[in-house]
Design a protein around this motif. Structure first.
Motif, PDB file in Angstrom:
ATOM      1  N   SER A 220       0.830  -1.212   0.000  1.00  0.00           N
ATOM      2  CA  SER A 220       0.000   0.000   0.000  1.00  0.00           C
ATOM      3  C   SER A 220       0.861   1.257   0.000  1.00  0.00           C
ATOM      4  O   SER A 220       0.433   2.301  -0.475  1.00  0.00           O
ATOM      5  CB  SER A 220      -0.972  -0.008   1.177  1.00  0.00           C
ATOM      6  OG  SER A 220      -0.270  -0.154   2.385  1.00  0.00           O
ATOM      7  N   SER A 221       2.110   1.127   0.478  1.00  0.00           N
ATOM      8  CA  SER A 221       3.002   2.296   0.472  1.00  0.00           C
ATOM      9  C   SER A 221       3.342   2.745  -0.951  1.00  0.00           C
ATOM     10  O   SER A 221       3.760   3.874  -1.164  1.00  0.00           O
ATOM     11  CB  SER A 221       4.291   1.956   1.218  1.00  0.00           C
ATOM     12  OG  SER A 221       4.922   0.851   0.578  1.00  0.00           O
ATOM     13  N   GLN A 222       3.169   1.852  -1.927  1.00  0.00           N
ATOM     14  CA  GLN A 222       3.491   2.224  -3.311  1.00  0.00           C
ATOM     15  C   GLN A 222       2.301   2.794  -4.071  1.00  0.00           C
ATOM     16  O   GLN A 222       2.419   3.165  -5.239  1.00  0.00           O
ATOM     17  CB  GLN A 222       4.030   1.005  -4.066  1.00  0.00           C
ATOM     18  CG  GLN A 222       5.411   0.577  -3.607  1.00  0.00           C
ATOM     19  CD  GLN A 222       5.982  -0.524  -4.496  1.00  0.00           C
ATOM     20  OE1 GLN A 222       5.653  -0.652  -5.663  1.00  0.00           O
ATOM     21  NE2 GLN A 222       6.864  -1.332  -3.914  1.00  0.00           N
ATOM     22  N   VAL A 223       1.131   2.808  -3.422  1.00  0.00           N
ATOM     23  CA  VAL A 223      -0.067   3.307  -4.104  1.00  0.00           C
ATOM     24  C   VAL A 223      -0.204   4.805  -3.848  1.00  0.00           C
ATOM     25  O   VAL A 223      -0.083   5.259  -2.708  1.00  0.00           O
ATOM     26  CB  VAL A 223      -1.319   2.553  -3.606  1.00  0.00           C
ATOM     27  CG1 VAL A 223      -2.576   3.098  -4.281  1.00  0.00           C
ATOM     28  CG2 VAL A 223      -1.182   1.064  -3.877  1.00  0.00           C
ATOM     29  N   TYR A 224      -0.429   5.557  -4.903  1.00  0.00           N
ATOM     30  CA  TYR A 224      -0.629   6.996  -4.771  1.00  0.00           C
ATOM     31  C   TYR A 224      -2.099   7.245  -4.447  1.00  0.00           C
ATOM     32  O   TYR A 224      -2.975   6.852  -5.217  1.00  0.00           O
ATOM     33  CB  TYR A 224      -0.243   7.679  -6.075  1.00  0.00           C
ATOM     34  CG  TYR A 224      -0.471   9.166  -6.083  1.00  0.00           C
ATOM     35  CD1 TYR A 224       0.467  10.027  -5.526  1.00  0.00           C
ATOM     36  CD2 TYR A 224      -1.622   9.716  -6.643  1.00  0.00           C
ATOM     37  CE1 TYR A 224       0.268  11.402  -5.532  1.00  0.00           C
ATOM     38  CE2 TYR A 224      -1.829  11.084  -6.651  1.00  0.00           C
ATOM     39  CZ  TYR A 224      -0.880  11.918  -6.091  1.00  0.00           C
ATOM     40  OH  TYR A 224      -1.088  13.268  -6.096  1.00  0.00           O
ATOM     41  N   VAL A 225      -2.352   7.869  -3.307  1.00  0.00           N
ATOM     42  CA  VAL A 225      -3.735   8.060  -2.857  1.00  0.00           C
ATOM     43  C   VAL A 225      -3.987   9.524  -2.535  1.00  0.00           C
ATOM     44  O   VAL A 225      -3.262  10.122  -1.733  1.00  0.00           O
ATOM     45  CB  VAL A 225      -4.044   7.194  -1.617  1.00  0.00           C
ATOM     46  CG1 VAL A 225      -5.503   7.384  -1.189  1.00  0.00           C
ATOM     47  CG2 VAL A 225      -3.767   5.723  -1.888  1.00  0.00           C
TER      48      VAL A 225
END
Lengths: 433, 433
Positions: A220-225
């Motif tokens: 999830s740290s690699q997902v841009y949110v």
């Protein structure tokens, strides 16, 4: 006629909906699938609590471990919410050889890798149609219907609360705060709406969809949110004038070099695109496969009954697996696409709204910075009249790398003529990243 | 790694698409499902013909019976077209214990009852996702994803050719004949477009959808079918002014008493309904289940690749069945809803366009006849100006039984002040029939 023992962990909205609808349509299910279900145990936090749906005596237990320990329970339905407790349940249930059905998107997004590794090693199938987009059967579609396709991209409206808020802002011109308050009054947003509003609920679902399409669990740290808190009534109006609606879009895309880009952010969608017509609490997923072409799935993304429908479909699948002796190869994890694409490298056209000083030379300065970063301007719109003494300036930008865009944005923000924090939103559908 | 021998009967657009896409994405399929396919024989009418997709020597045969006779062929893909020859193939292939995959809607609609009786008695699974709405996985959705639902109704745009024609009429104001000519030029309509235009292609698909939802094969003689030949540019314009688009809708609905109503006809759909935004050659199916609520599936309804995608998904299902020894209970036929509802008893609101004399008293006469048949008028629109010397009079009518409506229509047609054949179209979505 085989009756399959099931245990339900968690008896909130969805848990009681599953129980109620299994009662209601049990005979239909039996006729269609040959299987019937008997709920042997229901684990609840507070067994004494008065409930909407009444349970027979002896079924209620305060401890989900009783479900795992019951040899007659073949399928555990995990609907507790939270992450740590359900993770423990998954570990113990899988080790006990029980099929698990869940709607827990946060759990799968954060611990899917561990859970599926364990489940594969024990040859235990897991089902989780309810975890993404409530009643929309997108997981079955990706696993089965589009099994012969390379998934090129998916764009989803995966959070009904934020879509309701954006729809109300669009329809009435109201701003974010009153639209959120209205959603809370109507029960479409929880008292703490953080996960819905800040994009993380949609991001969890996007991680699950990406895992199905590309066989990889993306950290999830690699997902841009980016959430919808920064979308104003002005943005909605300006986007509308330019021919777009603003939607919270979860975008999953395979890069040409095999890496995957996953992002969740407010996104401008052209009026004529089907996703733009998805209003209110509805969800939808737009999918492009290399064989099937474009496809859209639309329906209710949450709520007791739609979510129950997906849990019951998973129970029917579990029954089919048990009916043939419990072993199921199914759709195996695969690893075709390689690593995750860093956000800085992802390409998108952009909408940029600035609040600037109303004097000559401002546009030249801004255009100069964009040109220095090789970012092309597709169109410029200046609002008639100032807002709070500032001149709104909207730029539609050609496709640019997110990293370059951020660099340009930092320079633009630091200009003396730029009077407020710029608003930057993505535009879809884009070409390939 | 098991390789499954398959035979393809018919190597036209879809047959060669299946072959081509199995080559292209074969390794992906293998990774995902563990199965690979080898095409052992392809039956074609004219083996000498030059083809877009080249086949290895020894694969081509002029006789589909060679596929059935080959013990290494476990799955026969029937894509020949026609009805009598494919029916014979189904009979012989099922008796030989081979799984059959097909896209043949006419065959299933006309002979589904016999074919499934034989297949069930021999425990041979049949797959036919490609028979309804090309690349849209509606058959899997009804069989699996919505297995826990009573299907209340489905409304589908199931024929891309007629939807293309109606979309062009809507967008440009052109009349039916030039729109059809344009569709033929672009390859969206065949040289003989009869089945697309007269509604029967959609009706075959509706019969298949009804069989899945309600477990009954409805005789095609009981389906009410009206084509789009009678839709004029005037109707499209008047409907638009009233807030509707005209679509060819296949409607399948369960009556409260358990009987099913199936009809295909030009239908007014409100602009704001998602089905109204389905344009061009796209297909879509709107479904209401008693648990899941409303759901929509949208995608390409025809064409080489989308249809291949569905055939390949069926092959993957066939491989899964074979992988576990060939026996599959699946979604059994059931018989919950009883008989078909005669069209005369079905309820719908209506759009009625009349061409009348431009003199006082005409509306009173017409309203009187409708009142005598208990049919309420929701609104009346009179066009400004005459068309061919006649006054267009459009009545939107409240829900009425089709039988009553036809009686009233006959009386209205025989009035001296009514100068041309009336146009009567259904309006959806309606309340329950």
């Amino acid at each position: 006629m085989e009756s399959i023992g099931i245990g339900i962990a968690g008896f909130g909205t969805v848990g009681s909906g599953v129980y109620k609808n299994l009662e209601k349509n049990g005979s239909l299910l039996r006729e269609r699938t040959g299987a019937s279900f008997s709920v042997r145990k229901v684990a609840v936090k507070n067994p004494g609590k008065k409930r909407e749906v009444e349970l027979p005596a002896g079924v209620v237990t305060p401890d989900w471990r009783d479900l795992v320990a019951d040899p007659e329970i073949r399928v555990v339905v995990e609907l507790m919410g939270g992450v740590e407790e359900p993770l423990q349940l998954f570990r113990e249930a899988i080790l006990a050889g029980k099929i698990v059905v869940t709607g827990n998107k946060a759990l799968l997004a954060e611990h899917g890798h561990e859970i599926f590794q364990l489940a594969n090693s024990k040859n235990v199938p897991l089902f989780y149609e309810a975890a993404v987009a409530g009643g929309i059967p997108i997981i079955q579609a990706v696993r089965h219907a589009f099994v012969g396709n390379r998934i090129e991209s998916m764009q989803g409206i995966l959070n009904g609360t934020s879509n309701y808020i954006l729809t109300r802002m669009q329809d009435t011109g109201m701003d974010f705060a009153p639209a959120l308050a209205e959603a809370q009054e109507l029960g479409y947003a929880e008292a703490d709406p953080a996960l819905d509003i800040n994009g993380w609920d949609a991001a969890h679902k996007a991680i699950i969809l990406a895992s199905l399409a590309y066989g990889k669990w993306i950290p999830s740290s690699q997902v841009y949110v980016q959430g919808i808190e920064g979308v104003t009534a002005y943005d909605i109006r300006f986007a509308d004038m330019l021919g777009y609606k603003i939607k919270l879009i979860a975008s999953i895309r395979a890069h040409e070099d095999g890496r995957i880009a996953v992002r969740v952010c407010p996104t401008l969608i052209p009026h004529e695109h089907v996703l733009a017509s998805v209003s209110g609490v509805f969800n939808a997923i737009w999918l492009r496969g290399d064989v099937v072409g474009e496809s859209l799935f639309y329906g209710r993304g949450a709520g007791q009954d739609p979510t129950s429908s997906s849990v019951i479909a998973d129970l029917a699948q579990a029954a089919a697996v048990l009916g043939r002796g419990g072993n199921d190869r199914g759709f195996a994890a695969h690893d075709l696409y390689g690593d995750c694409l860093p956000m800085a490298e992802s390409l998108s056209p952009y909408y940029l709204r600035l609040a600037v000083e109303d004097r000559p030379g401002v546009l030249a300065q801004i255009a100069g910075i964009l040109a220095n970063h090789d970012i092309g301007i597709a169109s410029v719109m200046q609002s008639q009249g100032l807002i709070d003494g500032k001149l709104p300036l909207i730029l539609m930008l050609h496709q640019a790398r997110h990293g370059k865009m951020q660099e340009a944005l930092a320079e633009i923000s630091s200009l003396r003529c730029v009077l407020a924090e710029p608003r930057l939103f993505h535009v879809e559908p884009t070409k390939k990243v």
